[in-house]
Design a protein around this motif. Structure first.
Motif, PDB file in Angstrom:
ATOM      1  N   GLU A  56       0.832  -1.208   0.000  1.00 21.18           N
ATOM      2  CA  GLU A  56       0.000   0.000   0.000  1.00 21.18           C
ATOM      3  C   GLU A  56       0.867   1.259   0.000  1.00 21.18           C
ATOM      4  OE1 GLU A  56      -2.549   1.766  -0.086  1.00 21.18           O
ATOM      5  OE2 GLU A  56      -4.367   0.635   0.316  1.00 21.18           O
ATOM      6  N   GLY A  57       0.202   2.389  -0.272  1.00 21.71           N
ATOM      7  CA  GLY A  57       0.694   3.722   0.021  1.00 21.71           C
ATOM      8  C   GLY A  57       2.043   4.123  -0.520  1.00 21.71           C
ATOM      9  N   PRO A  58       2.382   3.884  -1.805  1.00 20.83           N
ATOM     10  CA  PRO A  58       3.724   4.217  -2.286  1.00 20.83           C
ATOM     11  C   PRO A  58       3.976   5.721  -2.341  1.00 20.83           C
ATOM     12  CG  PRO A  58       2.327   3.607  -4.131  1.00 20.83           C
ATOM     13  CD  PRO A  58       1.528   3.340  -2.884  1.00 20.83           C
ATOM     14  N   VAL A  59       5.256   6.085  -2.188  1.00 22.60           N
ATOM     15  CA  VAL A  59       5.688   7.473  -2.338  1.00 22.60           C
ATOM     16  C   VAL A  59       7.140   7.457  -2.803  1.00 22.60           C
ATOM     17  CG1 VAL A  59       6.537   7.778   0.045  1.00 22.60           C
ATOM     18  CG2 VAL A  59       5.690   9.763  -1.228  1.00 22.60           C
ATOM     19  N   TRP A  60       7.535   8.471  -3.583  1.00 26.99           N
ATOM     20  CA  TRP A  60       8.899   8.583  -4.097  1.00 26.99           C
ATOM     21  C   TRP A  60       9.707   9.476  -3.183  1.00 26.99           C
ATOM     22  CZ3 TRP A  60      11.521   5.967  -7.668  1.00 26.99           C
ATOM     23  CH2 TRP A  60      12.718   6.508  -8.168  1.00 26.99           C
ATOM     24  N   LEU A  61      10.841   8.971  -2.694  1.00 24.49           N
ATOM     25  CA  LEU A  61      11.678   9.735  -1.772  1.00 24.49           C
ATOM     26  C   LEU A  61      13.138   9.369  -1.986  1.00 24.49           C
ATOM     27  CD1 LEU A  61      11.966  11.632   0.728  1.00 24.49           C
ATOM     28  CD2 LEU A  61      11.719   9.585   2.151  1.00 24.49           C
ATOM     29  N   ASP A  62      13.957  10.376  -2.247  1.00 26.21           N
ATOM     30  CA  ASP A  62      15.416  10.191  -2.351  1.00 26.21           C
ATOM     31  C   ASP A  62      15.801   9.099  -3.344  1.00 26.21           C
ATOM     32  OD1 ASP A  62      15.779  12.199  -0.470  1.00 26.21           O
ATOM     33  OD2 ASP A  62      15.865  10.799   1.222  1.00 26.21           O
ATOM     34  N   GLY A  63      15.197   9.141  -4.529  1.00 28.64           N
ATOM     35  CA  GLY A  63      15.577   8.208  -5.580  1.00 28.64           C
ATOM     36  C   GLY A  63      15.076   6.799  -5.407  1.00 28.64           C
ATOM     37  N   ALA A  64      14.092   6.582  -4.560  1.00 28.75           N
ATOM     38  CA  ALA A  64      13.541   5.248  -4.337  1.00 28.75           C
ATOM     39  C   ALA A  64      12.049   5.362  -4.063  1.00 28.75           C
ATOM     40  CB  ALA A  64      14.241   4.573  -3.159  1.00 28.75           C
ATOM     41  N   VAL A  65      11.351   4.259  -4.235  1.00 26.80           N
ATOM     42  CA  VAL A  65       9.941   4.206  -3.876  1.00 26.80           C
ATOM     43  C   VAL A  65       9.824   3.508  -2.521  1.00 26.80           C
ATOM     44  CG1 VAL A  65       9.511   2.058  -5.185  1.00 26.80           C
ATOM     45  CG2 VAL A  65       7.611   3.573  -4.585  1.00 26.80           C
ATOM     46  N   LEU A  66       9.111   4.147  -1.602  1.00 34.39           N
ATOM     47  CA  LEU A  66       8.762   3.546  -0.316  1.00 34.39           C
ATOM     48  C   LEU A  66       7.318   3.083  -0.395  1.00 34.39           C
ATOM     49  CD1 LEU A  66      10.162   6.200   2.209  1.00 34.39           C
ATOM     50  CD2 LEU A  66      11.382   4.300   1.125  1.00 34.39           C
ATOM     51  N   PHE A  67       6.992   1.989   0.271  1.00 30.94           N
ATOM     52  CA  PHE A  67       5.614   1.522   0.311  1.00 30.94           C
ATOM     53  C   PHE A  67       5.397   0.680   1.566  1.00 30.94           C
ATOM     54  CE2 PHE A  67       8.083  -1.570  -2.014  1.00 30.94           C
ATOM     55  CZ  PHE A  67       7.596  -2.806  -1.633  1.00 30.94           C
ATOM     56  N   SER A  68       4.150   0.656   2.004  1.00 27.67           N
ATOM     57  CA  SER A  68       3.783  -0.046   3.232  1.00 27.67           C
ATOM     58  C   SER A  68       3.390  -1.489   2.946  1.00 27.67           C
ATOM     59  CB  SER A  68       2.593   0.649   3.902  1.00 27.67           C
ATOM     60  OG  SER A  68       2.872   1.989   4.228  1.00 27.67           O
ATOM     61  N   ASP A  69       3.690  -2.385   3.885  1.00 32.61           N
ATOM     62  CA  ASP A  69       3.020  -3.677   3.983  1.00 32.61           C
ATOM     63  C   ASP A  69       2.209  -3.592   5.257  1.00 32.61           C
ATOM     64  OD1 ASP A  69       2.170  -6.314   4.283  1.00 32.61           O
ATOM     65  OD2 ASP A  69       4.018  -7.155   3.446  1.00 32.61           O
ATOM     66  N   VAL A  70       0.919  -3.308   5.116  1.00 31.51           N
ATOM     67  CA  VAL A  70       0.105  -2.887   6.253  1.00 31.51           C
ATOM     68  C   VAL A  70      -0.023  -3.971   7.325  1.00 31.51           C
ATOM     69  CG1 VAL A  70      -2.009  -1.711   6.931  1.00 31.51           C
ATOM     70  CG2 VAL A  70      -1.164  -1.450   4.606  1.00 31.51           C
ATOM     71  N   PRO A  71      -0.399  -5.207   6.973  1.00 27.44           N
ATOM     72  CA  PRO A  71      -0.525  -6.222   8.030  1.00 27.44           C
ATOM     73  C   PRO A  71       0.797  -6.556   8.721  1.00 27.44           C
ATOM     74  CG  PRO A  71      -1.690  -6.897   6.052  1.00 27.44           C
ATOM     75  CD  PRO A  71      -0.829  -5.731   5.670  1.00 27.44           C
ATOM     76  N   GLU A  72       1.916  -6.398   7.978  1.00 23.47           N
ATOM     77  CA  GLU A  72       3.221  -6.781   8.521  1.00 23.47           C
ATOM     78  C   GLU A  72       3.916  -5.658   9.282  1.00 23.47           C
ATOM     79  OE1 GLU A  72       4.161  -9.921   8.480  1.00 23.47           O
ATOM     80  OE2 GLU A  72       2.279 -10.344   7.419  1.00 23.47           O
ATOM     81  N   ASN A  73       3.303  -4.443   9.293  1.00 24.48           N
ATOM     82  CA  ASN A  73       3.849  -3.343  10.102  1.00 24.48           C
ATOM     83  C   ASN A  73       5.237  -2.920   9.620  1.00 24.48           C
ATOM     84  OD1 ASN A  73       3.617  -1.458  12.160  1.00 24.48           O
ATOM     85  ND2 ASN A  73       4.173  -2.858  13.803  1.00 24.48           N
ATOM     86  N   VAL A  74       5.378  -2.804   8.297  1.00 25.29           N
ATOM     87  CA  VAL A  74       6.683  -2.534   7.685  1.00 25.29           C
ATOM     88  C   VAL A  74       6.524  -1.503   6.570  1.00 25.29           C
ATOM     89  CG1 VAL A  74       8.591  -3.512   6.320  1.00 25.29           C
ATOM     90  CG2 VAL A  74       7.573  -4.844   8.180  1.00 25.29           C
ATOM     91  N   ILE A  75       7.516  -0.632   6.415  1.00 30.23           N
ATOM     92  CA  ILE A  75       7.694   0.156   5.194  1.00 30.23           C
ATOM     93  C   ILE A  75       8.902  -0.409   4.454  1.00 30.23           C
ATOM     94  CG2 ILE A  75       8.304   2.402   4.219  1.00 30.23           C
ATOM     95  CD1 ILE A  75       6.793   3.711   6.504  1.00 30.23           C
ATOM     96  N   HIS A  76       8.710  -0.733   3.181  1.00 32.54           N
ATOM     97  CA  HIS A  76       9.780  -1.248   2.334  1.00 32.54           C
ATOM     98  C   HIS A  76      10.313  -0.146   1.425  1.00 32.54           C
ATOM     99  CE1 HIS A  76       9.374  -5.544   3.274  1.00 32.54           C
ATOM    100  NE2 HIS A  76       8.074  -5.352   3.274  1.00 32.54           N
ATOM    101  N   ARG A  77      11.499  -0.378   0.882  1.00 31.18           N
ATOM    102  CA  ARG A  77      12.112   0.548  -0.072  1.00 31.18           C
ATOM    103  C   ARG A  77      12.632  -0.245  -1.269  1.00 31.18           C
ATOM    104  NH1 ARG A  77      16.630   4.280   2.366  1.00 31.18           N
ATOM    105  NH2 ARG A  77      17.529   2.240   2.834  1.00 31.18           N
ATOM    106  N   TRP A  78      12.399   0.304  -2.468  1.00 34.76           N
ATOM    107  CA  TRP A  78      12.927  -0.291  -3.693  1.00 34.76           C
ATOM    108  C   TRP A  78      13.498   0.826  -4.544  1.00 34.76           C
ATOM    109  CZ3 TRP A  78      12.468   0.352  -8.896  1.00 34.76           C
ATOM    110  CH2 TRP A  78      12.985  -0.673  -9.712  1.00 34.76           C
ATOM    111  N   ARG A  79      14.673   0.571  -5.102  1.00 31.26           N
ATOM    112  CA  ARG A  79      15.261   1.504  -6.057  1.00 31.26           C
ATOM    113  C   ARG A  79      15.757   0.723  -7.270  1.00 31.26           C
ATOM    114  NH1 ARG A  79      18.084   5.177  -3.900  1.00 31.26           N
ATOM    115  NH2 ARG A  79      17.953   4.703  -1.675  1.00 31.26           N
ATOM    116  N   GLU A  80      15.984   1.436  -8.370  1.00 33.27           N
ATOM    117  CA  GLU A  80      16.411   0.815  -9.626  1.00 33.27           C
ATOM    118  C   GLU A  80      17.643  -0.047  -9.396  1.00 33.27           C
ATOM    119  OE1 GLU A  80      15.340  -0.184 -13.105  1.00 33.27           O
ATOM    120  OE2 GLU A  80      14.456   1.733 -12.505  1.00 33.27           O
TER     121      GLU A  80
END
Length: 331
Positions: A56-80
């Motif tokens: 859920e909830g992606p946003v672009w920050l500092d050259g990467a996309v952050l997004f939530s895994d709501v049930p797991e209580n985590v924000i993940h980060r992915w970059r190229e």
């Protein structure tokens, strides 16, 4: 005849199922010639990462996309260049273990006018800002009562934050004993921290976003009986005018079509890129459905990134991307 992307994708899925491989079912459906100005005919849906519970909830920050895994209580980060996403923040929405939550983590993410990360925290039942390694509460109560589980948010150019507050983080939803407010509202919090209720008339307010001129506020309603997107006039003082139907998604539902109205974003031309039945609905400012990005999954949200033309999509267990010919509002 060249098959539509959606048909090709379905054929690929059948082959993958037969081979026992992990299934990704994605494609692009073109419903109006105007769609070609927004998504090139050769564009396709890229799978960037997978294996999440509910992204859920992606946003672009500092050259990467952050997004939530709501049930797991985590924000993940992915970059190229990454083959999978990494943990950016854990816990993200519930900081101290507490009973009564079905989805305790963070949900919608956004940036404030200073570029700082804003987080809808289901478990803490608030909007918070994350900076210098800690969370700072931005809004956690209305008239002394705790919010339900803030879901998604949009930031105006003047710094005001508009957000939705359905009960999706709570066990038993509207029947949760933790629920302190009798309604599921849409709120505004000013830069000075003043919280006002804008409307309590929507059953399940969810995704939220502004038109490029900020004169219209769009809110997705994830009501199973009446999935839709509504629009409000934004008055000069920031309050809302009357509600009007912008897009009725109920006719798109059908056997095998997953998803409902959830998150949404707006491009620089005022088109909505809104999650709904089938994936991401691309809707003109006049409310006409131009095309769909088909994900094969219930789809939570989307956001612009890269140079502003890359659309990142969170679809159940997947993080996806589509290259577009437009850019997000504000880029």
């Amino acid at each position: 005849m060249r098959l539509p992307y959606s048909v090709v994708a379905c054929a690929m899925t059948v082959a993958c199922q037969a081979a026992g491989a992990p299934v990704f079912n994605g494609g692009i459906e073109r419903l109006d010639p105007a769609f070609d100005r927004l998504v090139a005919p050769e564009a396709h849906v890229e799978k960037l990462a997978e294996g999440f519970n509910w992204s859920e909830g992606p946003v672009w920050l500092d050259g990467a996309v952050l997004f939530s895994d709501v049930p797991e209580n985590v924000i993940h980060r992915w970059r190229e260049g990454m083959t999978t996403a990494e943990v950016f923040l854990r816990p993200s929405g519930l900081l101290t273990p507490t009973a009564g939550f079905r989805e305790p983590g963070s949900n919608g993410l956004a940036l404030d006018r200073q570029g700082r990360l804003l987080v809808c925290q289901h478990g803490e039942r608030r909007i918070a800002r994350y900076e210098h390694g800690r969370f700072v509460a931005v809004a956690d109560r209305f008239e002394g009562k705790r919010f339900n589980s803030p879901n998604d948010l949009a930031v105006r150019r003047n710094g005001d934050i508009y957000f939705t507050d359905p009960p999706y983080g709570l066990e038993k939803l509207n029947e949760s004993p933790l629920k302190e407010l009798p309604h599921n509202g849409v709120y505004r919090v000013t830069a000075e921290g003043r919280v006002t209720l804008l409307t309590k008339a929507l059953t399940f307010p969810n995704g939220i976003g502004f038109s490029p001129d900020e004169r219209t506020l769009y809110v997705a309603v994830s009501d199973g009986r009446a999935p839709r997107i509504v629009a409000f006039e934004v008055r000069p003082d920031g309050t809302l005018g009357g509600e009007r139907m912008f897009f009725d998604a109920l006719p798109l539902r059908g056997p095998g079509v997953r998803g409902s109205c959830d998150g949404l974003k707006v491009d620089r031309e005022g088109n909505l890129w809104a999650t709904g039945p089938g994936g991401v609905l691309v809707i003109s400012p006049a409310g006409k459905l131009l095309g769909r990005i088909l994900t094969g999954q219930a789809t939570g949200n989307c956001a612009w990134g890269g140079d502003g033309s890359d659309l990142y999509i969170t679809a159940d267990m997947f993080l996806l991307r589509v290259k577009t010919r437009t850019k997000g509002a504000g880029w």
